[in-house]
Scaffold this motif. Structure first.
Motif, PDB file in Angstrom:
ATOM      1  N   GLY A 299      19.756   3.395   0.656  1.00  0.00           N
ATOM      2  CA  GLY A 299      19.296   4.631   0.332  1.00  0.00           C
ATOM      3  C   GLY A 299      20.136   5.717  -0.401  1.00  0.00           C
ATOM      4  O   GLY A 299      19.531   6.705  -0.831  1.00  0.00           O
ATOM      5  N   TYR A 300      21.134   5.260  -0.758  1.00  0.00           N
ATOM      6  CA  TYR A 300      22.113   6.157  -1.535  1.00  0.00           C
ATOM      7  C   TYR A 300      21.835   5.595  -3.052  1.00  0.00           C
ATOM      8  O   TYR A 300      21.915   4.460  -3.367  1.00  0.00           O
ATOM      9  CB  TYR A 300      23.574   5.783  -1.299  1.00  0.00           C
ATOM     10  N   VAL A 301      21.507   6.651  -3.929  1.00  0.00           N
ATOM     11  CA  VAL A 301      21.295   6.385  -5.440  1.00  0.00           C
ATOM     12  C   VAL A 301      22.112   7.375  -6.002  1.00  0.00           C
ATOM     13  O   VAL A 301      21.899   8.492  -6.077  1.00  0.00           O
ATOM     14  CB  VAL A 301      19.974   6.634  -5.791  1.00  0.00           C
ATOM     15  N   PRO A 302      23.190   6.807  -6.822  1.00  0.00           N
ATOM     16  CA  PRO A 302      24.299   7.726  -7.467  1.00  0.00           C
ATOM     17  C   PRO A 302      23.374   8.336  -8.809  1.00  0.00           C
ATOM     18  O   PRO A 302      22.579   7.530  -9.279  1.00  0.00           O
ATOM     19  CB  PRO A 302      25.084   6.641  -8.015  1.00  0.00           C
ATOM     20  N   SER A 303      24.018   9.530  -8.987  1.00  0.00           N
ATOM     21  CA  SER A 303      23.511  10.185 -10.266  1.00  0.00           C
ATOM     22  C   SER A 303      24.490  11.071 -10.991  1.00  0.00           C
ATOM     23  O   SER A 303      24.983  11.993 -10.326  1.00  0.00           O
ATOM     24  CB  SER A 303      22.299  11.310  -9.764  1.00  0.00           C
ATOM     25  N   LEU A 304      25.273  10.491 -11.965  1.00  0.00           N
ATOM     26  CA  LEU A 304      26.373  11.254 -12.593  1.00  0.00           C
ATOM     27  C   LEU A 304      25.671  11.776 -13.937  1.00  0.00           C
ATOM     28  O   LEU A 304      25.177  11.141 -14.673  1.00  0.00           O
ATOM     29  CB  LEU A 304      27.238  10.072 -12.958  1.00  0.00           C
ATOM     30  N   ASN A 305      25.563  13.031 -13.775  1.00  0.00           N
ATOM     31  CA  ASN A 305      24.701  13.871 -14.665  1.00  0.00           C
ATOM     32  C   ASN A 305      25.809  14.274 -15.870  1.00  0.00           C
ATOM     33  O   ASN A 305      27.150  13.798 -15.978  1.00  0.00           O
ATOM     34  CB  ASN A 305      24.135  15.091 -14.223  1.00  0.00           C
ATOM     35  N   ASN A 306      25.300  14.984 -16.934  1.00  0.00           N
ATOM     36  CA  ASN A 306      26.136  15.577 -17.940  1.00  0.00           C
ATOM     37  C   ASN A 306      27.377  16.337 -17.604  1.00  0.00           C
ATOM     38  O   ASN A 306      28.401  16.206 -18.180  1.00  0.00           O
ATOM     39  CB  ASN A 306      25.144  16.283 -18.891  1.00  0.00           C
ATOM     40  N   LYS A 307      27.250  17.289 -16.635  1.00  0.00           N
ATOM     41  CA  LYS A 307      28.191  17.913 -16.091  1.00  0.00           C
ATOM     42  C   LYS A 307      29.365  17.229 -15.687  1.00  0.00           C
ATOM     43  O   LYS A 307      30.611  17.341 -15.702  1.00  0.00           O
ATOM     44  CB  LYS A 307      27.847  18.994 -15.156  1.00  0.00           C
TER      45      LYS A 307
END
Length: 331
Positions: A206-214
């Protein structure tokens, strides 16, 4: 599959024949990281009802597993062996010291990687500060959900010892509340001259990583400063080989991930990687074919030889980093 304007037609090292075992020693851990692929971050996962430390049969199965690994190492010396010790947290196994000592004594075994959260004391880890443990590499996973400055201080102390091979692995978390801890940790490693590596997270339970531009604006400079590396290459070659329609290229971990060059489903593959389960059974990492503990070691070796002689079609949606050296060819 493309890299920039090039068509990728193969990956890995031709004739790579290192047999790797990822050994899950124990299904107990002090941490409950939300991204844990073993399920410790999921309160409903059955791992939380483990009775491992009260089950003498599972506690002592390591003797049979070691005997099987040692037998394999003698059957054909052209197949060098690497063992990754996993968990749960492997240092919680009451016999971890003797397990590591016996593994390091196996002639054809090249490397033992201890994947640990480093929660145990300095004195526990410093007992491996001896030449007899020169095959041991401590892969110190820094989980920022549980990060304490003293843990990094311990890592720096161990790094200074003569016969300890250790590298902190800083796990890249997407939650901004952990970023100050991450910045402190990165800067401390740089100030102390400690080599570190970074780990990109996978989706799990259920954990989905999301590494954004910031995230990359804040951390890119520290990621670029990392000495890439994995449990298999704690101080080794930080790049992986690919063949394109224009020739050979080598890419680091970040470049592989950013270009989705870890998805080979349907390609032919010669992966020689096996998982060892808590009960001692051996399973091929990709095909999930089982080799029960009571089966002969020759059965596994025959399976490995067949994969060298005749590749299988990759059944996996994503290839994990510890398999990137194994040869893969586009159909």
């Amino acid at each position: 599959m493309k890299y920039k304007d090039q068509e990728v037609i193969a990956g890995g090292i031709k004739d790579y024949n290192n047999i790797t075992f990822s050994w899950s020693l124990i299904d107990v851990c002090q941490f409950k990281c939300e991204y844990c692929y073993e399920g410790f971050g999921n309160p409903e996962h059955p791992v939380h009802s483990s009775n491992f430390l009260k089950d003498n049969k599972r506690l002592n199965v390591w003797n049979d597993v070691l005997a099987r690994i040692e037998m394999l190492s003698h059957v054909h010396e052209s197949f060098p062996i690497t063992v990754h010790l996993l968990g749960g947290e492997p240092t919680l196994h009451p016999d971890i010291y003797i397990i590591i000592k016996k593994l390091c004594s196996i002639k054809n075994l090249q490397r033992v990687s201890l994947i640990t959260n480093l929660a145990k004391s300095f004195s526990f880890f410093s007992q491996f500060n001896s030449k007899e443990f020169e095959k041991l590499y401590i892969h110190a996973s820094i989980h920022f959900q549980y990060f304490k400055p003293e843990a990094l201080s311990k890592c720096v102390q161990l790094y200074r010892l003569d016969h300890i091979n250790i590298k902190p692995c800083l796990i890249l978390h997407d939650d901004e509340k952990y970023w100050p801890r991450m910045l402190t940790c990165f800067q401390t490693c740089i100030d102390e001259g400690v080599d570190y590596t970074c780990l990109w997270l996978f989706s799990a339970h259920g954990y989905v990583p999301s590494l954004n531009n910031k995230f990359y604006e804040v951390f890119q400079q520290y990621i670029d400063n990392a000495s890439e590396g994995t449990p298999a290459y704690p101080r080794g070659d930080p790049e992986w080989s690919f063949t394109t329609n224009k020739g050979k290229i080598t890419l680091n971990q970040r470049e592989v991930r950013q270009n989705n060059l870890n998805k080979f489903k349907g390609w032919s593959c010669r992966a020689l990687h096996y998982n060892i389960e808590f009960n001692g059974d051996f399973t091929h990492s990709c095909t999930e074919e089982k080799f029960p503990l009571e089966a002969t070691s020759v059965t596994i070796l025959s399976d490995a030889r067949s994969r060298v002689d005749k590749a299988i079609m990759c059944p996996c949606d994503e290839c994990f980093i510890h398999l990137w050296d194994h040869e893969r060819i586009k159909p």
